[in-house]
Every structure is written in C-alpha cells, then in structure tokens.
Design a protein around this motif. Structure first.
Motif, PDB file in Angstrom:
ATOM      1  N   VAL A  64      88.965 105.717  -1.068  1.00  0.00           N
ATOM      2  CA  VAL A  64      88.451 104.654  -1.941  1.00  0.00           C
ATOM      3  C   VAL A  64      87.026 104.292  -1.538  1.00  0.00           C
ATOM      4  O   VAL A  64      86.736 104.081  -0.359  1.00  0.00           O
ATOM      5  CB  VAL A  64      89.346 103.402  -1.876  1.00  0.00           C
ATOM      6  N   ALA A  65      86.142 104.240  -2.527  1.00  0.00           N
ATOM      7  CA  ALA A  65      84.756 103.796  -2.329  1.00  0.00           C
ATOM      8  C   ALA A  65      84.528 102.556  -3.155  1.00  0.00           C
ATOM      9  O   ALA A  65      84.860 102.520  -4.352  1.00  0.00           O
ATOM     10  CB  ALA A  65      83.780 104.895  -2.748  1.00  0.00           C
ATOM     11  N   ALA A  66      83.943 101.532  -2.530  1.00  0.00           N
ATOM     12  CA  ALA A  66      83.764 100.251  -3.207  1.00  0.00           C
ATOM     13  C   ALA A  66      82.438 100.140  -3.938  1.00  0.00           C
ATOM     14  O   ALA A  66      82.205  99.163  -4.651  1.00  0.00           O
ATOM     15  CB  ALA A  66      83.890  99.111  -2.200  1.00  0.00           C
ATOM     16  N   ASP A  67      81.536 101.100  -3.762  1.00  0.00           N
ATOM     17  CA  ASP A  67      80.271 101.085  -4.492  1.00  0.00           C
ATOM     18  C   ASP A  67      79.773 102.514  -4.653  1.00  0.00           C
ATOM     19  O   ASP A  67      80.334 103.464  -4.086  1.00  0.00           O
ATOM     20  CB  ASP A  67      79.224 100.218  -3.779  1.00  0.00           C
ATOM     21  N   GLY A  68      78.697 102.674  -5.440  1.00  0.00           N
ATOM     22  CA  GLY A  68      78.220 104.006  -5.761  1.00  0.00           C
ATOM     23  C   GLY A  68      77.672 104.771  -4.566  1.00  0.00           C
ATOM     24  O   GLY A  68      77.899 105.987  -4.428  1.00  0.00           O
ATOM     25  N   GLU A  69      76.950 104.091  -3.677  1.00  0.00           N
ATOM     26  CA  GLU A  69      76.399 104.784  -2.513  1.00  0.00           C
ATOM     27  C   GLU A  69      77.510 105.309  -1.609  1.00  0.00           C
ATOM     28  O   GLU A  69      77.446 106.439  -1.111  1.00  0.00           O
ATOM     29  CB  GLU A  69      75.474 103.847  -1.736  1.00  0.00           C
ATOM     30  N   GLN A  70      78.525 104.502  -1.388  1.00  0.00           N
ATOM     31  CA  GLN A  70      79.637 104.936  -0.564  1.00  0.00           C
ATOM     32  C   GLN A  70      80.359 106.121  -1.210  1.00  0.00           C
ATOM     33  O   GLN A  70      80.766 107.067  -0.523  1.00  0.00           O
ATOM     34  CB  GLN A  70      80.622 103.776  -0.359  1.00  0.00           C
ATOM     35  N   ALA A  71      80.495 106.084  -2.532  1.00  0.00           N
ATOM     36  CA  ALA A  71      81.142 107.188  -3.241  1.00  0.00           C
ATOM     37  C   ALA A  71      80.374 108.488  -3.059  1.00  0.00           C
ATOM     38  O   ALA A  71      80.958 109.545  -2.776  1.00  0.00           O
ATOM     39  CB  ALA A  71      81.268 106.847  -4.722  1.00  0.00           C
ATOM     40  N   LEU A  72      79.049 108.429  -3.212  1.00  0.00           N
ATOM     41  CA  LEU A  72      78.246 109.642  -3.077  1.00  0.00           C
ATOM     42  C   LEU A  72      78.298 110.174  -1.653  1.00  0.00           C
ATOM     43  O   LEU A  72      78.381 111.396  -1.429  1.00  0.00           O
ATOM     44  CB  LEU A  72      76.802 109.349  -3.503  1.00  0.00           C
ATOM     45  N   ASN A  73      78.287 109.279  -0.672  1.00  0.00           N
ATOM     46  CA  ASN A  73      78.383 109.710   0.722  1.00  0.00           C
ATOM     47  C   ASN A  73      79.707 110.401   1.008  1.00  0.00           C
ATOM     48  O   ASN A  73      79.754 111.429   1.712  1.00  0.00           O
ATOM     49  CB  ASN A  73      78.216 108.505   1.656  1.00  0.00           C
ATOM     50  N   LEU A  74      80.798 109.868   0.472  1.00  0.00           N
ATOM     51  CA  LEU A  74      82.104 110.493   0.672  1.00  0.00           C
ATOM     52  C   LEU A  74      82.168 111.861   0.002  1.00  0.00           C
ATOM     53  O   LEU A  74      82.745 112.811   0.555  1.00  0.00           O
ATOM     54  CB  LEU A  74      83.215 109.584   0.128  1.00  0.00           C
ATOM     55  N   LEU A  75      81.589 111.972  -1.183  1.00  0.00           N
ATOM     56  CA  LEU A  75      81.565 113.269  -1.863  1.00  0.00           C
ATOM     57  C   LEU A  75      80.810 114.300  -1.028  1.00  0.00           C
ATOM     58  O   LEU A  75      81.196 115.481  -0.983  1.00  0.00           O
ATOM     59  CB  LEU A  75      80.895 113.128  -3.234  1.00  0.00           C
ATOM     60  N   ARG A  76      79.742 113.879  -0.366  1.00  0.00           N
ATOM     61  CA  ARG A  76      78.919 114.812   0.406  1.00  0.00           C
ATOM     62  C   ARG A  76      79.526 115.160   1.762  1.00  0.00           C
ATOM     63  O   ARG A  76      79.200 116.195   2.344  1.00  0.00           O
ATOM     64  CB  ARG A  76      77.521 114.220   0.584  1.00  0.00           C
ATOM     65  N   ARG A  77      80.433 114.299   2.262  1.00  0.00           N
ATOM     66  CA  ARG A  77      80.971 114.526   3.604  1.00  0.00           C
ATOM     67  C   ARG A  77      82.361 115.147   3.609  1.00  0.00           C
ATOM     68  O   ARG A  77      82.734 115.819   4.570  1.00  0.00           O
ATOM     69  CB  ARG A  77      81.027 113.196   4.366  1.00  0.00           C
ATOM     70  N   LEU A  78      83.150 114.894   2.570  1.00  0.00           N
ATOM     71  CA  LEU A  78      84.554 115.274   2.612  1.00  0.00           C
ATOM     72  C   LEU A  78      84.910 116.256   1.495  1.00  0.00           C
ATOM     73  O   LEU A  78      84.299 116.230   0.424  1.00  0.00           O
ATOM     74  CB  LEU A  78      85.432 114.031   2.475  1.00  0.00           C
ATOM     75  N   PRO A  79      85.897 117.111   1.730  1.00  0.00           N
ATOM     76  CA  PRO A  79      86.382 117.985   0.646  1.00  0.00           C
ATOM     77  C   PRO A  79      87.222 117.176  -0.335  1.00  0.00           C
ATOM     78  O   PRO A  79      88.284 116.651   0.013  1.00  0.00           O
ATOM     79  CB  PRO A  79      87.239 119.025   1.382  1.00  0.00           C
ATOM     80  N   ILE A  80      86.747 117.049  -1.540  1.00  0.00           N
ATOM     81  CA  ILE A  80      87.404 116.256  -2.574  1.00  0.00           C
ATOM     82  C   ILE A  80      87.845 117.188  -3.698  1.00  0.00           C
ATOM     83  O   ILE A  80      87.087 118.063  -4.131  1.00  0.00           O
ATOM     84  CB  ILE A  80      86.456 115.171  -3.131  1.00  0.00           C
TER      85      ILE A  80
END
Length: 503
Positions: free
Chosen positions: A277-293
């Motif tokens: 779960v990402a609570a904002d857009g920056e956190q979402a983009l960081n998770l996409l770049r760091r983790l296999p989704i």
C-alpha cells in the motif's frame, strides 16, 4: 460544432461535482462494507443494509444525472448483463426493513425454481421495481407489501408487487402512464411520474407491464419478462465471472484514502493477493521502482504526485529499460470520457470507477485487465457446461408423457449434428457452416439451461459473421468439450428416464 464557453463551463463543473459526489458515496459504501453488522442488533443491521442498498443505487443514478448534465454517453444499460437473481432480490428487499417508522416493510417471496442468473440490464430493472415498491408503500399506510417472483408458463419471469392499500381508482387506471398523471383528487403526496418512468424502463428491457386491482383488494403491478428478455444468453466473459485467483501475485495499491485502502486491501487478500500500500504518488512510484509488482491499482487523485504522473513516469521507465508492460488499473471517481481519455493516454490499461460496488465487480475488472495481457488468472471455482436438470425437466413436462421420449431423442440427435458440424467447420475454417451450426446451438444450449455453452455459441456466431479466425480458434475447442459433456449427460438422462442406451 464547437461548444459555447458557457457549455464548457457547465461540463467542467459537472465533472468536478460528479467526482466529489462519487467520492462521498464511495466513503459511505466503503464504511458500510467495513462495518461488522453481525455485532449489531437485528433492527440496526437492517437499517444499515437499507442505507447501503440505497447508496449503491444513488451511485448508479448519479452517473446518469451527470451524463444528462454534461452530454456524456456513459456505458449503456440496455445491453447484455448478468444479475445474480437471489442476491439482487434480497438486496432490494433490504431497502424496506420493517421498523417503528415503517411498520409495513416489504415481504419477499421467491419461487423455488427461479434461475440463479438472468441476463437483464440491472439498473433498469432495479429502478422499475424501486418505483413500483415505493408507490405501494405510499399507498399502504398499514398492511402488507409483497414482492413475489415466479416463473410462469413458457419460463416467463414475473415480478409482482402487491399491496393491501386502496388500490387504483378508475381515474387512476385511465391515466396510469401519463406524465404527472396522478388524479387531482388524490390525497397521497407525489408527482405521478412513477409508472410513467416504469413503463419506459420496462420497454427498455423488453418486458411488459400488467397493472390491476387485486381480486382481494389492493393494487397489483407485475413486470413480465419473456425468456428472450431475461435469458438472451450470458456472454462468455459473464459466464466465467467467478472471482479470479490472485494467489502468488503482488499488487500495489496506490490510494490516499484510509477507508479505501482497507477495503481494497481486504478484497485483494480475499482473492489471494499480497498487497503493498502506498499513501501518495511518490511512495507509489518508489515502490514500483524497488519491488517486483505484478499488478498496480492507482488512484488518480493523490497528494505529492498524482496518479496520472505515477503512470506516465512508470511507463517511461519501462520504455527506457525495455521492461515488460505492467498491468495498471486506474481507480477513480472521474468518469467522463474526457477524463477517461486522459487516463488512458497516460498509460493505464483499464479504469475502475469509484465507488467499488462489490467484490464480484472488483474481481471481474481485474480478471478482464489480466486477460488483456494473455495470462488470465485462474478462477476460484471451475465452470461446468451443465447447471442441473431443471430446464430438461421443464422441457419434458411441456412435451407431456406421450412425447417425452421423442423429445429426448431429437435433443440427442440435434446436439450430435451440431457437434459434428462445428468440428467440421473448425477443421475447414468454414465461416458459413460455423454460423449455421452455432445459430442452432444458441437455442439448444438455452433449452437445456447451459448459459456457459450458450455464451460460447453466441461468441462463435458473432466471430463467424465477422470472419474472426482468432476468436473462433480461441473459443471453439472449449465449446466442443462442452458439447461432448452435454451429449454424454443427455445419454445418461435418456437411459435413466426411458431405459434406452445412447443412439
């Protein structure tokens, strides 16, 4: 023709108001979905179920109002649809719980042989029944209002609302469908638009109305749907509408609203997914770049970085790295076509409108999205071509004892002929022969109650009409397997009922 500035301002305001309305309704529905109604007393739980049902209808109606104001053409509610009839009826009944303020309430009586699924536009049927029931409630200060649902002869589906009020006056019966046709002497408040609306809706779903005073007093209003209206054939996608199994998949949920976070996470975990779960857009983009989704659900309106910016940035990352495309489902309260175009242009693969009405619609949206990528998820339960003996029992009953054996023999022969014809057409890629045999199969499958095979037959017939070899190659093998299953079943039924071996 270019739009006037005033018109453009109106449409912009309509879009913004529609967005805020959907967000507000979404919060109401999400909060109710997360409420533990089992811990409440019965009366309170019933009241909250009524609020929940009304909020769902409000969400659907707000879409229609927004379309009228803005000039948008939202998805039509006149095409094929699938309603799970028992659940639909129970939710409808929940709208009118018995209470001190409403001692009448609504009594639901369902016939024992009702179909589980019907192919009828849900909004139109719901609105028609709500108007009829609402009228009965207004005219029945005490007594009973009953919604009875039965199958008539020739499998016509009948929805009958009866009350114990005064019934229709002669003047009211003469002006039933007039716009504002309430008699001037009527003491009951209202606009007189209810049955005018109902007639339009029932015409839309190819049914008819039967309105009269009941023999024992009170009014009786029936919506009658012939089989061709309520069971035109469930499409393949709808027939395979079991929830997808997301076991082993990691799903990113980019959503700033805490209630929506919890609701979406619960639904995804119910489907077997692991959630980030990402609570904002920056956190979402960081998770996409760091983790296999494996899949991303992205709210469009988020702090720090909007959903559009998240999607655009991630698509740019994919292009620069030569990575496979990630399935992205945009979740938004913006529903107008200009908004949708902007979302798709940013790189979303599909859009799910808020509020999310149910786990079923949520699962179907995800299944449809993943199917676009050629890897549809496994469904939680296997579909079968057979759905019981009810339809065969009815056919034999209509044929009578003298002709039951002959009817069964013809069914077996017709299915054999169609099966061989489809296999031959598939081998020779003969579109004309495929059209001819699938046209017959649509009726045969419907006659024995196989909505799954009926849906496949309809898709094959459409594909043959448009010479679409790709769809035929994809659907036909499954249809052939279903045909074999039904032929074996018919042979067993023939032997059991008439003591004969398969011809």
């Amino acid at each position: 023709m270019p739009q006037s500035p005033d018109r453009q301002v109106t449409q912009t305001r309509a879009a913004l108001l529609g967005h805020d309305m959907r967000n507000a309704i979404s919060d109401i529905l999400s909060g109710l979905e997360l409420s533990d109604l089992s811990s409440m007393d019965y009366a309170m739980a019933q009241q909250l179920r009524a609020v929940q049902s009304a909020a769902r209808q409000l969400a659907r109606l707000s879409d229609e109002v927004l379309a009228l104001v803005s000039g948008e053409a939202l998805p039509s509610d006149t095409g094929p649809a699938v309603i799970q009839l028992p659940e639909f009826l129970q939710e409808l009944a929940n709208r009118w719980p018995t209470s001190a303020a409403n001692p009448v309430g609504l009594t639901l009586k369902m016939g024992a042989d009702l179909p589980r699924l019907i192919g009828t536009p849900e909004r139109a049927l719901e609105r028609a029944l709500v108007n009829i029931i609402g009228n009965s409630m207004k005219h029945t200060p005490k007594g009973v209002v009953t919604l009875g649902v039965t199958l008539d002869s020739h499998e016509a589906l009948r929805f009958t609302v009866r009350d114990t009020g005064r019934g229709f006056s002669d003047e009211a019966l003469a002006r039933l469908f007039e716009l504002g046709g309430r008699p001037a002497a009527s003491a009951t408040p209202g606009t007189g638009m209810g049955l005018h609306i109902v007639r339009e809706l029932v015409d839309r779903i190819r049914g008819r109305l039967d309105i009269a005073n009941a023999p024992d007093g009170g009014a009786q209003v029936s919506i009658i749907l012939p089989r061709t209206a309520w069971a035109p054939g469930v499409s393949l996608q709808s027939a395979e509408n079991a929830p997808p199994d997301l076991t082993g998949k990691t799903v990113l949920v980019a959503e700033d609203n805490l209630t929506n976070q919890l609701l979406i996470r619960q639904m995804l975990e119910t489907l077997g997914a692991r959630c980030m779960v990402a609570a904002d857009g920056e956190q979402a983009l960081n998770l996409l770049r760091r983790l296999p989704i494996d899949l991303a659900l992205v709210d469009i309106e988020m702090p720090r970085l909007s959903g559009l910016d998240v999607i655009t940035s991630w698509r740019a990352d994919e292009t620069s790295k030569g990575a496979d495309r990630l399935p992205i489902l945009a979740v938004t309260a913006f529903v107008l076509s200009s908004n949708r175009a902007q979302i798709y242009d940013a790189g979303a693969d599909a859009i799910l409108a808020k509020p999310i009405m149910s786990l079923e619609s949520f699962g179907q949206a995800i299944a449809a999205l993943l199917a676009k990528f050629g890897t549809p998820p496994q469904v939680a339960c296997e579909q079968t071509a057979l759905e019981g003996t009810l339809h065969l029992d009815r056919l034999l009953a209509l044929a009578g004892e003298a002709h039951g054996r002959e009817l069964m023999s013809r069914l077996i022969q017709d299915f054999a002929t169609v099966s061989m014809g489809i296999e031959r057409a598939l081998t020779n890629m003969d579109y004309a022969e495929m059209r001819a045999h699938t046209h017959v199969l649509i009726s045969l499958a419907g006659a024995v109650g196989s909505s799954t095979l009926q849906g496949k037959a309809e898709q094959l017939n459409d594909a043959a009409n448009s010479n679409d070899n790709g769809v035929i190659s994809k659907i036909a093998p499954g249809a052939v397997d279903d045909l074999a299953e039904i032929r074996n079943w018919l042979a067993q039924q023939n032997e059991t009922r008439f003591g004969e071996e398969r011809a």
